[in-house]
Design an enzyme around this catalytic site. Structure first.
Site, PDB file in Angstrom:
ATOM      1  N   ARG A 159       0.859  -1.187   0.000  1.00 51.62           N
ATOM      2  CA  ARG A 159       0.000   0.000   0.000  1.00 51.62           C
ATOM      3  C   ARG A 159       0.895   1.237   0.000  1.00 51.62           C
ATOM      4  O   ARG A 159       1.715   1.408   0.909  1.00 51.62           O
ATOM      5  CB  ARG A 159      -0.901  -0.026   1.241  1.00 51.62           C
ATOM      6  CG  ARG A 159      -1.757   1.211   1.404  1.00 51.62           C
ATOM      7  CD  ARG A 159      -2.737   1.077   2.578  1.00 51.62           C
ATOM      8  NE  ARG A 159      -3.490   2.296   2.710  1.00 51.62           N
ATOM      9  CZ  ARG A 159      -3.361   3.179   3.700  1.00 51.62           C
ATOM     10  NH1 ARG A 159      -2.512   2.950   4.696  1.00 51.62           N
ATOM     11  NH2 ARG A 159      -4.087   4.269   3.720  1.00 51.62           N
ATOM     12  N   HIS A 195      -2.843  10.816   0.891  1.00 56.49           N
ATOM     13  CA  HIS A 195      -2.315  10.552   2.222  1.00 56.49           C
ATOM     14  C   HIS A 195      -1.743  11.872   2.732  1.00 56.49           C
ATOM     15  O   HIS A 195      -0.558  11.991   2.997  1.00 56.49           O
ATOM     16  CB  HIS A 195      -1.290   9.411   2.196  1.00 56.49           C
ATOM     17  CG  HIS A 195      -1.075   8.753   3.527  1.00 56.49           C
ATOM     18  ND1 HIS A 195      -1.214   7.395   3.740  1.00 56.49           N
ATOM     19  CD2 HIS A 195      -0.727   9.262   4.729  1.00 56.49           C
ATOM     20  CE1 HIS A 195      -0.943   7.107   5.008  1.00 56.49           C
ATOM     21  NE2 HIS A 195      -0.640   8.235   5.636  1.00 56.49           N
ATOM     22  N   GLU A 234      -7.480   8.256   6.234  1.00 55.36           N
ATOM     23  CA  GLU A 234      -7.760   8.870   7.528  1.00 55.36           C
ATOM     24  C   GLU A 234      -8.271  10.306   7.444  1.00 55.36           C
ATOM     25  O   GLU A 234      -7.594  11.241   7.881  1.00 55.36           O
ATOM     26  CB  GLU A 234      -6.505   8.826   8.417  1.00 55.36           C
ATOM     27  CG  GLU A 234      -5.947   7.432   8.617  1.00 55.36           C
ATOM     28  CD  GLU A 234      -4.872   7.376   9.694  1.00 55.36           C
ATOM     29  OE1 GLU A 234      -4.419   8.432  10.162  1.00 55.36           O
ATOM     30  OE2 GLU A 234      -4.492   6.255  10.070  1.00 55.36           O
ATOM     31  N   ASN A 277      -7.585   1.592   9.783  1.00 55.56           N
ATOM     32  CA  ASN A 277      -6.289   1.754  10.444  1.00 55.56           C
ATOM     33  C   ASN A 277      -6.538   1.739  11.943  1.00 55.56           C
ATOM     34  O   ASN A 277      -7.359   2.506  12.456  1.00 55.56           O
ATOM     35  CB  ASN A 277      -5.631   3.091  10.069  1.00 55.56           C
ATOM     36  CG  ASN A 277      -5.247   3.145   8.595  1.00 55.56           C
ATOM     37  OD1 ASN A 277      -5.373   2.145   7.879  1.00 55.56           O
ATOM     38  ND2 ASN A 277      -4.766   4.284   8.159  1.00 55.56           N
ATOM     39  N   TYR A 313      -4.589   1.616  15.747  1.00 56.79           N
ATOM     40  CA  TYR A 313      -3.368   1.671  16.564  1.00 56.79           C
ATOM     41  C   TYR A 313      -3.652   1.347  18.025  1.00 56.79           C
ATOM     42  O   TYR A 313      -2.889   0.648  18.668  1.00 56.79           O
ATOM     43  CB  TYR A 313      -2.680   3.032  16.401  1.00 56.79           C
ATOM     44  CG  TYR A 313      -2.027   3.122  15.033  1.00 56.79           C
ATOM     45  CD1 TYR A 313      -0.742   2.633  14.839  1.00 56.79           C
ATOM     46  CD2 TYR A 313      -2.717   3.608  13.932  1.00 56.79           C
ATOM     47  CE1 TYR A 313      -0.146   2.648  13.583  1.00 56.79           C
ATOM     48  CE2 TYR A 313      -2.133   3.632  12.670  1.00 56.79           C
ATOM     49  CZ  TYR A 313      -0.850   3.146  12.501  1.00 56.79           C
ATOM     50  OH  TYR A 313      -0.270   3.146  11.258  1.00 56.79           O
ATOM     51  N   GLU A 343      -3.633  -0.284   8.098  1.00 55.91           N
ATOM     52  CA  GLU A 343      -2.475   0.135   8.893  1.00 55.91           C
ATOM     53  C   GLU A 343      -2.625  -0.389  10.307  1.00 55.91           C
ATOM     54  O   GLU A 343      -3.716  -0.365  10.878  1.00 55.91           O
ATOM     55  CB  GLU A 343      -2.365   1.673   9.005  1.00 55.91           C
ATOM     56  CG  GLU A 343      -1.759   2.354   7.832  1.00 55.91           C
ATOM     57  CD  GLU A 343      -1.663   3.870   8.035  1.00 55.91           C
ATOM     58  OE1 GLU A 343      -1.417   4.326   9.172  1.00 55.91           O
ATOM     59  OE2 GLU A 343      -1.854   4.578   7.037  1.00 55.91           O
TER      60      GLU A 343
HETATM   61  C1  FCB Z   1      -1.331   7.000  10.756  1.00 54.99           C
HETATM   62  C2  FCB Z   1      -0.883   7.551   9.425  1.00 54.99           C
HETATM   63  C3  FCB Z   1       0.459   7.050   8.971  1.00 54.99           C
HETATM   64  C4  FCB Z   1       1.434   6.937  10.099  1.00 54.99           C
HETATM   65  C5  FCB Z   1       0.839   6.179  11.261  1.00 54.99           C
HETATM   66  C6  FCB Z   1       1.758   5.989  12.434  1.00 54.99           C
HETATM   67  O1  FCB Z   1      -2.231   7.861  11.345  1.00 54.99           O
HETATM   68  O2  FCB Z   1      -1.836   7.247   8.427  1.00 54.99           O
HETATM   69  O3  FCB Z   1       0.896   7.903   7.953  1.00 54.99           O
HETATM   70  O4  FCB Z   1       1.893   8.168  10.454  1.00 54.99           O
HETATM   71  O5  FCB Z   1      -0.319   6.830  11.697  1.00 54.99           O
END
Ligand code: FCB
Length: 473
Positions: free
Chosen positions: A76, A119, A164, A299, A301, A380
């Protein structure tokens, strides 16, 4: 016991143009909002910028060879609007040619190209005409999407419009942490709508071109839990964060409406901003925004535990600091009385909690409440850690390897519970320019030595290669 992934499940990694390419002013590329923002004193740690980054623009062949070595099935990446249409103007043949060569290289290595059109690096010239607060930018984006399709449509099947939009609206136009660094609730709201409209307009234009393309969008989503699910104030805090982070984007995309509870909350804070935003939402916009999709990228985290009561031991709020851990304006227009609860989970080098089970629940929830039959992809997921290079040059990043394994496993948990998840992309292939945090935060499974541009596969990279080869965890 090892568990296998279904046939067809794709393993990949993700990157973004501004974070890795460098060559910022070569072959006709002109400034994006990140070139401008990274030059604002204090905006990025150490005054870092993406002028050189990982020099991927010149080293893409070696980088594709590394992907091949890792066994990646898909990659990607994003195209830079400022390279393809400098200043938002006519197409730059040299700029688009770079992506054409990259795609050819990927296909020759049997790696599926997964292209993201935005992006975050919009041309600075467009920002000067209003940027995402201007409705016109949505049409400009669709024109740019068609230009990329003109050159790559014969070879690229998977197209993602936006990465995002929460970050490129509220984090960028309301909190000011990301480019263009504005701090206005009104501008964040307008940006969010125009980003969604740009997505829908581009989807419409690309569909008309070619009905067989796989079209999608990538959202960053969270799991907002109430500290006490019997406590009305805690529940309300969780509702507000879920609403401003997740539902603000999911509801218009899948249900054709904005969440009315959140509109009310924000009106209580800034009625003039909501009124301007309402004027910006024209009849028919939501129909364009909610056109059917072929894929939803998620995405993830970390999640968050929320309370309506002040926390005595300090707060773990991951959203209201900049790269230097300085408090910033909140990206959440309605944030008074929301408190983040410290829950003692391990944390990454970004200070983000490690919460793999949140990914399973997120995928289940999005499938049940929104996506329906639209397949999901984890586009992500990853972790920054303070890597140490051993004397032998090795990075023994056991923490990142464990993070990766646990989240791949959490993805498989969702698959086994019946969710149609078809891929996982680790963020990121390479250490790179981490926005406001500059080069200090490393997410790569491949180390980049920024002095020499030497690449070295980390322990986590070898772990990922093993998982991919076995198709099992
Ligand atoms: C996301 C972004 C990516 C990177 C990660 C850690 O929010 O899409 O570009 O910075 O975080």
């Amino acid at each position: 016991m090892t568990r296998s992934f279904p046939d067809g499940f794709l393993f990949g990694t993700a990157t973004a143009a501004y974070q890795i390419e460098g060559a910022a002013f070569e072959d006709g590329r002109t400034a994006s909002i990140w070139d401008a923002f990274s030059r604002v004193p204090g905006a990025v740690v150490n005054g870092d910028n993406g002028d050189v980054a990982c020099d991927h623009y010149h080293r893409y062949r070696d980088d594709v060879a590394l992907m091949k070595q890792l066994g990646l099935q898909t990659y990607r990446f994003s195209t830079s609007w400022s390279r393809v249409r400098p200043d938002g103007g006519p197409v730059n043949a040299q700029g688009i040619d770079f992506y054409s060569r990259l795609v050819d290289e990927l296909l020759a290595a049997d790696i599926v190209p997964w292209l993201t059109l935005h992006h975050w690096d919009m041309p600075q010239a467009l920002e000067e005409q209003g940027g995402w607060t201007s409705r016109d930018t949505a049409q400009r984006f669709a024109d740019y999407a068609l230009s990329v399709h003109d050159a790559l449509g014969d070879r690229v099947q998977h197209w993602t419009t936006m990465n995002e939009p929460w970050c490129s609206s509220f984090l960028s136009y309301t909190a000011g942490v990301h480019a263009p660094g504005r701090t206005s609730i009104r501008d964040g709201l307008l940006a969010s709508h125009h980003l969604l409209l740009a997505h829908g307009t581009a989807v419409q234009a690309l569909r008309e071109r070619d009905a067989t393309l796989d079209l999608g969008i990538t959202l960053n989503l969270t799991v907002a839990d109430a500290a006490d699910d019997k406590d009305p104030l805690d529940l309300d805090a969780a509702r507000r964060i879920d609403g401003q982070f997740n539902r603000w984007f999911l509801d218009p995309l899948f249900h054709g409406e904005y969440p009315s509870d959140i509109v009310r909350d924000i009106r209580d804070v800034d009625a003039a901003a909501v009124s301007d935003w309402q004027d910006a939402v024209h009849d028919g916009d939501l129909q364009i925004i909610s056109a059917p999709l072929d894929a939803l990228g998620i995405n993830y985290y970390h999640g968050e535990l929320l309370s309506g009561h002040p926390q005595s031991g300090g707060e773990g709020n991951p959203h209201e600091t900049d790269g230097q851990q300085r408090p910033t304006a909140s990206p959440f227009p309605s944030h008074e009385g929301i408190h983040w609860v410290e829950r003692g989970l391990p944390r990454t080098g970004m200070d983000w909690e490690v919460q793999p089970e949140g990914l399973t629940r997120l995928l289940q929830r999005v499938a049940a409440d929104y996506a329906g039959s639209v397949p999901l992809y984890v586009t992500e997921n990853g972790a920054a850690y303070d890597d140490v290079v051993g004397e032998d040059g090795e990075v023994a990043d056991a923490d990142r390897a464990a993070f990766l394994r646990e989240h791949v496993s959490a993805t498989l948990d969702a698959v086994e519970s019946g969710v149609d998840v078809r891929g996982y992309f680790y963020w990121s292939l390479l250490d790179n320019f981490e926005w406001a945090w500059g080069y200090g935060k490393r997410f790569g499974i491949v180390r980049v030595d920024y002095d020499t541009q030497r690449r070295a596969i980390k322990q986590s990279g070898r772990e990922y290669a093993r998982i991919i080869a076995a198709r099992a965890v």
